[in-house]
Write a protein that holds these residues in place. Structure first.
Motif, PDB file in Angstrom:
ATOM      1  N   UNK A   1       0.842  -1.291  -0.106  1.00  0.00           N
ATOM      2  CA  UNK A   1       0.188  -0.067   0.237  1.00  0.00           C
ATOM      3  C   UNK A   1       1.037   1.294   0.002  1.00  0.00           C
ATOM      4  N   UNK A   2       0.572   2.049  -0.988  1.00  0.00           N
ATOM      5  CA  UNK A   2       1.278   3.515  -1.215  1.00  0.00           C
ATOM      6  C   UNK A   2       0.598   4.660  -0.338  1.00  0.00           C
ATOM      7  N   UNK A   3      -1.001   4.090  -0.632  1.00  0.00           N
ATOM      8  CA  UNK A   3      -1.904   5.148  -0.149  1.00  0.00           C
ATOM      9  C   UNK A   3      -3.213   4.547  -0.140  1.00  0.00           C
ATOM     10  N   UNK A   4      -3.812   4.804   0.916  1.00  0.00           N
ATOM     11  CA  UNK A   4      -5.267   4.470   1.186  1.00  0.00           C
ATOM     12  C   UNK A   4      -6.197   5.570   1.570  1.00  0.00           C
ATOM     13  N   UNK A   5      -6.994   5.983   0.848  1.00  0.00           N
ATOM     14  CA  UNK A   5      -7.941   7.121   1.280  1.00  0.00           C
ATOM     15  C   UNK A   5      -9.366   6.844   1.241  1.00  0.00           C
TER      16      UNK A   5
ATOM     17  N   UNK B   1       2.034  13.259  -6.615  1.00  0.00           N
ATOM     18  CA  UNK B   1       1.982  13.946  -5.235  1.00  0.00           C
ATOM     19  C   UNK B   1       0.552  13.778  -4.689  1.00  0.00           C
ATOM     20  N   UNK B   2      -0.581  13.772  -5.655  1.00  0.00           N
ATOM     21  CA  UNK B   2      -1.732  13.756  -5.443  1.00  0.00           C
ATOM     22  C   UNK B   2      -2.494  12.501  -5.801  1.00  0.00           C
ATOM     23  N   UNK B   3      -3.830  12.221  -4.841  1.00  0.00           N
ATOM     24  CA  UNK B   3      -4.701  11.428  -5.667  1.00  0.00           C
ATOM     25  C   UNK B   3      -5.917  12.199  -5.899  1.00  0.00           C
TER      26      UNK B   3
ATOM     27  N   UNK C   1     -17.992  16.212  -7.232  1.00  0.00           N
ATOM     28  CA  UNK C   1     -16.955  16.253  -8.467  1.00  0.00           C
ATOM     29  C   UNK C   1     -15.836  15.540  -8.072  1.00  0.00           C
ATOM     30  N   UNK C   2     -14.351  16.230  -8.418  1.00  0.00           N
ATOM     31  CA  UNK C   2     -13.313  15.332  -7.827  1.00  0.00           C
ATOM     32  C   UNK C   2     -12.792  16.145  -6.666  1.00  0.00           C
ATOM     33  N   UNK C   3     -12.394  15.004  -5.694  1.00  0.00           N
ATOM     34  CA  UNK C   3     -11.533  15.229  -4.415  1.00  0.00           C
ATOM     35  C   UNK C   3     -10.127  15.200  -4.661  1.00  0.00           C
ATOM     36  N   UNK C   4      -9.269  16.138  -4.349  1.00  0.00           N
ATOM     37  CA  UNK C   4      -7.632  15.951  -4.435  1.00  0.00           C
ATOM     38  C   UNK C   4      -7.263  15.881  -3.052  1.00  0.00           C
TER      39      UNK C   4
ATOM     40  N   UNK D   1      -3.320  11.480   3.048  1.00  0.00           N
ATOM     41  CA  UNK D   1      -4.488  11.887   2.669  1.00  0.00           C
ATOM     42  C   UNK D   1      -5.948  12.161   3.482  1.00  0.00           C
ATOM     43  N   UNK D   2      -5.510  13.233   4.141  1.00  0.00           N
ATOM     44  CA  UNK D   2      -6.258  13.615   5.389  1.00  0.00           C
ATOM     45  C   UNK D   2      -6.907  15.113   5.089  1.00  0.00           C
ATOM     46  N   UNK D   3      -6.464  15.752   4.125  1.00  0.00           N
ATOM     47  CA  UNK D   3      -7.250  16.747   3.546  1.00  0.00           C
ATOM     48  C   UNK D   3      -7.620  16.878   2.240  1.00  0.00           C
TER      49      UNK D   3
END
Length: 777
Positions: free
Chosen positions: A278-282, A300-302, A310-313, A319-321
């Motif tokens: 796991x690199x990132x879990x949102x 840098x972003x998901x 819409x789209x959440x960045x 990934x907490x903001x």
């Protein structure tokens, strides 16, 4: 080179066509909150909403919209793919349509091969996934796999790989090593074939790796992954499925992004590296109550597609903001009703089906407000804590004497009052004459203010369906003299109020109903019979025009009540409008189901229909000025739910079943005097195309004569309100409160540079005004 090749192919291939850009007079007001898929390429993230696309520049954060105004079809999008090699976006649709948007090009290429394939049932044409391989794209569909060449922009073979060559649903394809793999539904499992085989159209060349239902297959560098219908992720090694992870909710999307495996479920995004670490879990943020639909990443972003925001960045490492990204737009793409008042457009989305049935409406809905080119959305949550559920918001009425007071009718919960766009009161049986027809079910629907500030409200399937709210006092009116029982009142389609206080109702069971309080001795009458020339008892739409003539829309055509003043006294008969086409007499809008009628500043009529788009008719209906459909305009659908007009600026707002658009008609309301009349542009500069764009003379009165002369007094052009009307080819035309001059003189030549006098004369009041206009050529 690519563009020259495209032109050649367009000439040779009849199933390709370019869509027109309508951005000059049209504007799209689409919702980009519900995202189907996000992809990236060429420094942008592309997000597909229900029937439109937007992109975000990852450096500048610039947002661009792509919708029916630019030439998209308005159909329901199912998937998208961006090709960096060919710099184009491929858009796939539920109905099999494919559209291609090229970078730095205003035109959209429409590909209708699948859409018009007669051997494939319509329900099986859905585009599920695009898989690029070299210069090809493998298109996974509900019938099989089609191959499209991106370099030549043409279709190749189609593979039907079910038993005996039958059509089966393919959800995704992937090329791994020497093979192309297909994830299949219907128990058809995973299939593979040699990708270099020249005979992939033969189903016998496709091997079954394993049976079952598989939703995804994806290659990430040297690994192949698959997901089955039980939400289990496998790594496929030598055609053996090795379980890796069991998800709590079904994966909606599995994709390779920058060498990482990205798995999206409704409440999580998982980003794995090549070692399946796991690199990132949102997870879903408490600040954004929504569901995830799709995701992509950069370094840098998901970027996560959602159903509501819409789209959440969010940062990939923490990934907490979240940043919410989408174009400004309304809440939803299924507007039910519109109300334009005081330079505000209000949109309601709930509604209900015909005859007050449950189908056809949207239970969970809200309302939107458009003002000063900005949207304010009041979502479902703002109402749900204050009223019972479901509420099916259907109509908005704005108090003309108190702009911050707005009423919203609800098919279930009564009448909702808003103060400063916040729910302040619910009007129901406890505090009004509104009563439920069953238990707590209110059928509150139409609401409209009269000139004195009284609010009139309809309430269905009760003995007294018409209610009046004035000076904080409610009063209801019994209709039992014309409606035999409450249960036979199937609802009302429209309500308009005459200058004499008569309330006109379009009834679904009693045709046209007229009601007048008559100083305490109410008059009520209905017209619905065949001998009264009504085509049906189901009336749907009403409009009083500038001559006090009542236009009536029905399930089966159009009628006009030319004399409204004697409605309660005479035996009434309404009239159809007879037009001549090629010398043959025909009834205007014969058998059309009319959904709305609106009158603009020129007394012309905008008429929406259930399946034929919208008609713009001359004041008497004898001339069709425009007939807009989804084939010749940016309308995303031919189903028109409602129309509302900004009479000051000549903007027509059109609510369709698939979104809201507006048209700059240029027709504006007239003024009582010539005091504010002006001409623009002034001066007319050489860069201005005076013939096509025309000089506008704005804010004129209703019955006016206009003469344009040169400085020496020579007549250049002349028009009169009731003679030189617009769309008749005159050099000087008058359309309501605006006149249009194409810069030509009486000899039909464009005038020379100089100063010109515009002399206005009101033929009723004899008021005059002279404007000076400078033309520079």
């Amino acid at each position: 080179m690519i563009k020259r090749l495209i032109v050649l192919i367009i000439c040779l291939m009849p199933l390709f066509q370019y869509a027109q850009d309508f951005s000059a007079l049209w504007k799209g007001h689409f919702s980009y909150n519900n995202i189907k898929e996000v992809v990236q390429g060429n420094g942008r993230v592309y997000a597909a909403a229900e029937n439109a696309v937007f992109s975000i520049d990852l450096v500048t954060n610039e947002i661009k919209e792509l919708n029916t105004i630019n030439g998209l079809s308005g159909e329901t999008i199912s998937t998208i793919y961006y090709s960096e090699a060919y710099q184009l976006l491929v858009i796939g649709y539920e109905n099999g349509l494919i559209e291609i948007a090229f970078d730095n090009d205003d035109e959209i290429l429409t590909v209708i091969d699948i859409l018009e394939k007669p051997t494939i049932p319509a329900v099986q044409k859905r585009i599920n996934h695009f898989n690029p391989y070299r210069n090809l794209v493998y298109i996974a569909t509900n019938y099989g796999i089609s191959v499209f060449n991106l370099e030549r922009l043409e279709f190749g073979d189609t593979y039907y790989i079910g038993n005996g060559g039958s059509q089966i649903q393919i959800n995704q394809t992937a090329v791994f090593g020497d093979y192309i793999y297909a994830a299949c539904s219907g128990g058809n499992g995973l299939k593979k074939a040699l990708v270099a085989s020249p005979n992939l159209i033969d189903y016998q060349n496709w091997q079954t790796v394993t049976t079952g239902d598989f939703t995804a297959i994806e290659t990430v560098e040297d690994k192949l992954y698959a997901v089955n219908a039980n939400s289990q992720l496998f790594q496929v090694v030598n055609d053996v499925l090795n379980p890796l992870f069991q998800y709590n909710t079904p994966p909606l999307e599995v994709k390779n992004v920058l060498g990482n495996l990205v798995v999206t479920t409704s409440n999580n995004v998982f980003v794995y590296n090549n070692s399946f670490t796991i690199v990132s879990q949102v997870a879903i943020s408490p600040d954004f109550s929504t569901q995830y639909t799709s995701a992509t990443t950069d370094a840098n972003f998901v970027y996560i597609g959602t159903t509501d925001f819409g789209v959440l960045k969010t940062p990939i490492t923490a990934p907490d903001s979240f940043e919410e990204i989408h174009p400004d737009g309304p809440l939803l793409n299924n507007p039910y009703s519109l109300e334009f008042k005081n330079q505000n457009l209000w949109v309601a989305y709930g509604g209900h089906g015909v005859f007050y049935n449950w189908s056809g409406g949207r239970q969970i809905s809200g309302i939107s407000n458009y003002q000063n080119n900005k949207w304010l959305n009041i979502p479902y949550d703002a109402f749900s804590s204050k009223i019972s559920e479901p509420h099916f918001l259907s109509k908005v009425a704005v108090n003309p004497f108190k702009e911050n007071q707005v009423f919203v009718s609800s098919y279930y919960s009564g009448l909702i009052e808003l103060e400063n766009k916040e729910v302040s009161k619910i009007h129901n049986k406890t505090n009004s004459t509104l009563i439920p027809f069953f238990e707590e079910f209110y059928l509150t629907d139409l609401c409209e203010f009269d000139a004195n500030g009284a609010l009139w409200v309809t309430n269905g399937r009760v003995k007294a369906p018409l209610n009046k709210f004035e000076n904080n006092t409610w009063k209801s009116f019994d209709f039992s003299s014309i409606i035999s029982s409450p249960s036979s009142n199937l609802g009302f389609g429209d309500l308009v109020i005459g200058a004499d206080g008569t309330i006109w109702l379009a009834s679904y069971s009693n045709g046209l109903i007229g009601f007048n309080e008559n100083n305490g001795s109410p008059k009520i009458k209905s017209v619905y019979k065949e001998e009264e020339n009504m085509p049906t008892e189901f009336a749907t739409a009403l409009a009083l025009d500038n001559r006090n003539q009542l236009w009536i829309g029905t399930f089966s055509g159009l009628r006009v009540l030319y004399n409204t003043s004697t409605f309660f006294d005479d035996n009434v008969e309404v009239d159809e409008i007879i037009i001549f086409e090629d010398g043959i007499a025909k009834e205007l809008l014969f058998q059309q189901l009319i959904t709305d009628i609106e009158v603009d500043g020129s007394n012309n009529k905008w008429i929406g229909t259930a399946d034929s788009g919208i008609f713009y008719l001359s004041s008497d209906g004898q001339k069709t000025i425009y007939h807009f459909t989804k084939d010749n305009s940016p309308l995303p659908s031919n189903t028109i739910n409602d129309v509302s007009i900004d009479s000051t600026n000549g903007v027509i707002y059109i609510a369709t079943s698939k979104g809201l658009v507006s048209f700059q008609s240029g027709s504006s309301s007239t003024f009582d005097t010539l005091e504010k009349a002006y001409a623009y542009p002034n001066p007319v500069r050489p860069t201005f195309n005076i013939v096509d764009q025309k000089v506008k003379i704005k804010d004129i009165s209703e019955n006016v004569n206009i003469k344009i002369t040169d400085i020496e007094g020579n007549l250049v052009a002349e028009a009169q309100s009731r003679t030189n009307q617009r769309y008749n080819g005159y050099n000087l035309e008058i359309d309501g409160g605006t006149a249009y001059w194409n810069g030509k003189n009486l000899a039909n030549n464009v005038v020379a540079s100089g100063v010109y006098l515009v002399m206005l004369s009101d033929l009723d009041t004899y008021e005059t005004k002279v404007l000076k206009l400078m033309v520079v050529r």
